[in-house]
Write an enzyme that holds these catalytic residues in place. Sequence first.
Site, PDB file in Angstrom:
ATOM      1  N   HIS A 123      -4.006  -2.475  -7.527  1.00 36.33           N
ATOM      2  CA  HIS A 123      -5.273  -2.999  -7.007  1.00 36.33           C
ATOM      3  C   HIS A 123      -6.400  -2.820  -8.021  1.00 36.33           C
ATOM      4  CE1 HIS A 123      -4.231  -3.021  -2.438  1.00 36.33           C
ATOM      5  NE2 HIS A 123      -4.052  -4.199  -2.995  1.00 36.33           N
ATOM      6  N   GLU A 139       0.854  -1.198   0.000  1.00 32.27           N
ATOM      7  CA  GLU A 139       0.000   0.000   0.000  1.00 32.27           C
ATOM      8  C   GLU A 139       0.885   1.242   0.000  1.00 32.27           C
ATOM      9  OE1 GLU A 139      -3.224   0.427  -0.144  1.00 32.27           O
ATOM     10  OE2 GLU A 139      -4.105  -1.520   0.358  1.00 32.27           O
ATOM     11  N   ASP A 144      -7.419   2.001  -6.966  1.00 33.26           N
ATOM     12  CA  ASP A 144      -6.089   2.571  -6.738  1.00 33.26           C
ATOM     13  C   ASP A 144      -5.036   1.730  -7.475  1.00 33.26           C
ATOM     14  OD1 ASP A 144      -4.817   0.700  -4.225  1.00 33.26           O
ATOM     15  OD2 ASP A 144      -6.979   0.662  -4.484  1.00 33.26           O
TER      16      ASP A 144
END
Length: 336
Positions: free
Chosen positions: A90, A48, A107
């Site tokens: 993602h 992330e 994203d």
Amino acid sequence: EFENPFAYVSPHYVTRSSDGRVTQMVPTADVAWHAGNWYVNSHSVGIENEGFATDPSYFTNALYSSLATLTRYVADTYGVPLDRMHLIGHDQVPGPTAVYQAGMHWDPGPYFDWARFMSLVGAPITPGGDGTGRIVTIDPDYATNQPVVTYNGSTLPAQPSNFVYLHTAPSADSPLVADPLLSGTNLEPAGVGTTQANDWGDKAVTGQSFAVAGRQGDWLAIWYGAQKAWLYDPASAPTVIPGGGTLIAPKPGLASIPVYGRAYPSSVSTATLGYTIPAGQEYVADGTIGADYYSATTYDAPSTYSVVSSNGERFYEISFNHRIAYVRASDVQVVG
């Protein structure tokens, strides 16, 4: 949020925008809950990046550098191929089944510089070796590619973007293509594609490869999401380069074949993703993979976990639309 066990979300790593600092949140031996698809989660390492998908200021030099170093380390450690079928956002992860597809992640969004990232990883996006002109790779010039993008009712500032819009005909005046699983949702309420940043149904992203479906003047058609989609590709400012890979198509005699969001053994699930690929269409595939399912349905009970596999069932991962998808090897033939 990731430290809250009741949030039911986690990545293996987090990269910080200001200085690129990496924090490991989950051991890579364990499954992190980051992709919204259990099959993908159980076969991937999730990273992330700090930031918002519509604010490219978070994609700092430090973040790009650190993210690329981390990605290369993970790829080297676990034998992950350095290409855009395996290094994905993602936004490229499919829903496990049709009901989840419309709500999947979008994203890192339209402003992440995939070309820069892949160069930093050591695998720049370059022309492929197909040589037949049947495969192209999306590769607009990031700096000058500044299409109109909207979000929450507002037009975002013109800025470099990583995608090209796809149209229903070889004309800028034609509607943007619609995704059947987005039609009627807030992403495509009128059943046509939109310029919304989170409408992934009409956007082909840098590094993705597709089969050529036709050409007319400055416009190129590709097979995309089970339909013919047109993108602007003028010779003076090309938005694609020659691609490479394996082309697959439905086997002769089959009118269409189903598309899957996971490569599960049929003993576990035969649920599809809701799309079908008609005869005559072609898609770029990676090599075949075995069907498996990581059965781990009880929290904190590793002794009960097991892998359910089927030696006779195999799938191809394909570049299907904005997202990857899977088709049964028994349904297709290699055509190039």
